[in-house]
Design a protein around this motif. Structure first.
Motif, PDB file in Angstrom:
ATOM      1  N   ASN A 100      -4.664   2.648   9.510  1.00  0.00           N
ATOM      2  CA  ASN A 100      -4.882   3.837   8.692  1.00  0.00           C
ATOM      3  C   ASN A 100      -3.645   4.724   8.702  1.00  0.00           C
ATOM      4  O   ASN A 100      -2.774   4.575   9.558  1.00  0.00           O
ATOM      5  CB  ASN A 100      -6.085   4.626   9.216  1.00  0.00           C
ATOM      6  CG  ASN A 100      -7.375   3.843   9.166  1.00  0.00           C
ATOM      7  OD1 ASN A 100      -7.593   3.020   8.270  1.00  0.00           O
ATOM      8  ND2 ASN A 100      -8.258   4.091  10.127  1.00  0.00           N
ATOM      9  N   SER A 101      -3.588   5.636   7.761  1.00  0.00           N
ATOM     10  CA  SER A 101      -2.469   6.585   7.678  1.00  0.00           C
ATOM     11  C   SER A 101      -1.131   5.856   7.749  1.00  0.00           C
ATOM     12  O   SER A 101      -0.238   6.235   8.525  1.00  0.00           O
ATOM     13  CB  SER A 101      -2.575   7.628   8.799  1.00  0.00           C
ATOM     14  OG  SER A 101      -3.787   8.332   8.735  1.00  0.00           O
ATOM     15  N   LEU A 102      -1.004   4.831   6.973  1.00  0.00           N
ATOM     16  CA  LEU A 102       0.196   3.995   7.029  1.00  0.00           C
ATOM     17  C   LEU A 102       1.426   4.763   6.582  1.00  0.00           C
ATOM     18  O   LEU A 102       1.365   5.634   5.704  1.00  0.00           O
ATOM     19  CB  LEU A 102       0.009   2.750   6.174  1.00  0.00           C
ATOM     20  CG  LEU A 102      -0.860   1.668   6.819  1.00  0.00           C
ATOM     21  CD1 LEU A 102      -1.375   0.689   5.782  1.00  0.00           C
ATOM     22  CD2 LEU A 102      -0.061   0.941   7.903  1.00  0.00           C
ATOM     23  N   VAL A 120       0.852  -1.188   0.000  1.00  0.00           N
ATOM     24  CA  VAL A 120       0.000   0.000   0.000  1.00  0.00           C
ATOM     25  C   VAL A 120       0.890   1.241   0.000  1.00  0.00           C
ATOM     26  O   VAL A 120       2.024   1.200   0.492  1.00  0.00           O
ATOM     27  CB  VAL A 120      -0.939  -0.009   1.227  1.00  0.00           C
ATOM     28  CG1 VAL A 120      -0.146   0.083   2.523  1.00  0.00           C
ATOM     29  CG2 VAL A 120      -1.981   1.086   1.145  1.00  0.00           C
ATOM     30  N   GLN A 121       0.386   2.317  -0.558  1.00  0.00           N
ATOM     31  CA  GLN A 121       1.141   3.566  -0.555  1.00  0.00           C
ATOM     32  C   GLN A 121       1.007   4.261   0.796  1.00  0.00           C
ATOM     33  O   GLN A 121       0.026   4.061   1.519  1.00  0.00           O
ATOM     34  CB  GLN A 121       0.625   4.489  -1.653  1.00  0.00           C
ATOM     35  CG  GLN A 121       1.003   4.058  -3.049  1.00  0.00           C
ATOM     36  CD  GLN A 121       0.642   5.096  -4.097  1.00  0.00           C
ATOM     37  OE1 GLN A 121      -0.312   5.847  -3.927  1.00  0.00           O
ATOM     38  NE2 GLN A 121       1.398   5.137  -5.186  1.00  0.00           N
ATOM     39  N   ALA A 122       1.982   5.062   1.109  1.00  0.00           N
ATOM     40  CA  ALA A 122       1.939   5.834   2.346  1.00  0.00           C
ATOM     41  C   ALA A 122       0.650   6.645   2.406  1.00  0.00           C
ATOM     42  O   ALA A 122       0.228   7.240   1.399  1.00  0.00           O
ATOM     43  CB  ALA A 122       3.147   6.750   2.435  1.00  0.00           C
ATOM     44  N   GLY A 123       0.034   6.650   3.572  1.00  0.00           N
ATOM     45  CA  GLY A 123      -1.239   7.323   3.758  1.00  0.00           C
ATOM     46  C   GLY A 123      -2.439   6.431   3.545  1.00  0.00           C
ATOM     47  O   GLY A 123      -3.567   6.819   3.871  1.00  0.00           O
ATOM     48  N   GLY A 124      -2.208   5.246   3.020  1.00  0.00           N
ATOM     49  CA  GLY A 124      -3.284   4.314   2.747  1.00  0.00           C
ATOM     50  C   GLY A 124      -3.680   3.497   3.969  1.00  0.00           C
ATOM     51  O   GLY A 124      -3.166   3.715   5.080  1.00  0.00           O
ATOM     52  N   SER A 125      -4.592   2.555   3.736  1.00  0.00           N
ATOM     53  CA  SER A 125      -5.121   1.728   4.818  1.00  0.00           C
ATOM     54  C   SER A 125      -5.109   0.258   4.450  1.00  0.00           C
ATOM     55  O   SER A 125      -5.173  -0.099   3.269  1.00  0.00           O
ATOM     56  CB  SER A 125      -6.568   2.142   5.128  1.00  0.00           C
ATOM     57  OG  SER A 125      -6.659   3.477   5.551  1.00  0.00           O
ATOM     58  N   LEU A 126      -5.015  -0.568   5.470  1.00  0.00           N
ATOM     59  CA  LEU A 126      -5.159  -2.014   5.335  1.00  0.00           C
ATOM     60  C   LEU A 126      -5.872  -2.529   6.567  1.00  0.00           C
ATOM     61  O   LEU A 126      -5.753  -1.941   7.646  1.00  0.00           O
ATOM     62  CB  LEU A 126      -3.798  -2.706   5.229  1.00  0.00           C
ATOM     63  CG  LEU A 126      -3.045  -2.666   3.897  1.00  0.00           C
ATOM     64  CD1 LEU A 126      -1.666  -3.301   4.087  1.00  0.00           C
ATOM     65  CD2 LEU A 126      -3.814  -3.388   2.813  1.00  0.00           C
ATOM     66  N   ARG A 127      -6.566  -3.642   6.407  1.00  0.00           N
ATOM     67  CA  ARG A 127      -7.146  -4.326   7.558  1.00  0.00           C
ATOM     68  C   ARG A 127      -6.644  -5.753   7.595  1.00  0.00           C
ATOM     69  O   ARG A 127      -6.848  -6.513   6.652  1.00  0.00           O
ATOM     70  CB  ARG A 127      -8.670  -4.318   7.539  1.00  0.00           C
ATOM     71  CG  ARG A 127      -9.266  -4.835   8.843  1.00  0.00           C
ATOM     72  CD  ARG A 127     -10.768  -4.768   8.908  1.00  0.00           C
ATOM     73  NE  ARG A 127     -11.402  -5.886   8.199  1.00  0.00           N
ATOM     74  CZ  ARG A 127     -12.622  -6.343   8.451  1.00  0.00           C
ATOM     75  NH1 ARG A 127     -13.351  -5.764   9.394  1.00  0.00           N
ATOM     76  NH2 ARG A 127     -13.127  -7.338   7.753  1.00  0.00           N
ATOM     77  N   LEU A 128      -5.996  -6.090   8.695  1.00  0.00           N
ATOM     78  CA  LEU A 128      -5.534  -7.442   8.908  1.00  0.00           C
ATOM     79  C   LEU A 128      -6.573  -8.228   9.700  1.00  0.00           C
ATOM     80  O   LEU A 128      -7.243  -7.671  10.574  1.00  0.00           O
ATOM     81  CB  LEU A 128      -4.205  -7.453   9.675  1.00  0.00           C
ATOM     82  CG  LEU A 128      -3.059  -6.634   9.077  1.00  0.00           C
ATOM     83  CD1 LEU A 128      -1.806  -6.811   9.948  1.00  0.00           C
ATOM     84  CD2 LEU A 128      -2.794  -7.013   7.646  1.00  0.00           C
ATOM     85  N   SER A 129      -6.668  -9.502   9.379  1.00  0.00           N
ATOM     86  CA  SER A 129      -7.572 -10.396  10.104  1.00  0.00           C
ATOM     87  C   SER A 129      -6.787 -11.568  10.661  1.00  0.00           C
ATOM     88  O   SER A 129      -5.825 -12.027  10.046  1.00  0.00           O
ATOM     89  CB  SER A 129      -8.674 -10.917   9.175  1.00  0.00           C
ATOM     90  OG  SER A 129      -9.446  -9.869   8.653  1.00  0.00           O
ATOM     91  N   CYS A 130      -7.235 -12.044  11.800  1.00  0.00           N
ATOM     92  CA  CYS A 130      -6.625 -13.214  12.430  1.00  0.00           C
ATOM     93  C   CYS A 130      -7.751 -14.151  12.832  1.00  0.00           C
ATOM     94  O   CYS A 130      -8.489 -13.872  13.783  1.00  0.00           O
ATOM     95  CB  CYS A 130      -5.808 -12.807  13.643  1.00  0.00           C
ATOM     96  SG  CYS A 130      -5.173 -14.209  14.605  1.00  0.00           S
TER      97      CYS A 130
END
Length: 116
Positions: free
Chosen positions: A83-85, A12-22
């Motif tokens: 968020n805000s990666l 992901v680009q800087a400023g982007g978001s990801l959601r991790l799941s476990c």
């Protein structure tokens, strides 16, 4: 025994978001604390965020205000909304569960890469 399987990592680009799941399976009744750790290349593994069975949470200072940990007890799943990666968030992220007896269980890890 407890099995933990992470998903949701990626690039992901800087400023982007990801959601991790476990997704957890096995003797989940024994798990009192779930957490996300991360390990960047050449660095020690560090705690990112944790959540106890009652819902209380804790975060590393570096991610406060940007990351949110949550859990869905019906699905035995823990999430990490990021968020805000930043590029410095790049690491392998591990899901962990700690039992009432102090035993730690670990997932296999998922890579998160943040490009500048």
């Amino acid at each position: 025994q407890v099995q933990l399987v992470e998903s949701g990592g990626g690039l992901v680009q800087a400023g982007g978001s990801l959601r991790l799941s476990c997704a957890a399976s096995g003797s989940m009744f024994s798990i009192e604390y779930m957490a996300w750790y991360r390990q960047a290349a050449g660095k020690q593994r560090e705690l990112v965020a944790g959540i106890i069975s009652g819902g209380g949470t804790n975060y590393a200072n570096s991610v406060k205000g940007r990351f949110t940990i949550s859990r869905d007890n019906d699905k035995n799943t823990v999430y990490l909304q990021m968020n805000s990666l930043k590029p410095e968030d790049t690491a392998v992220y591990y899901c962990s569960g700690r039992s009432l007896l102090g035993i730690f269980y670990w997932g296999q890890g998922t890579q998160v890469t943040v490009s500048s």
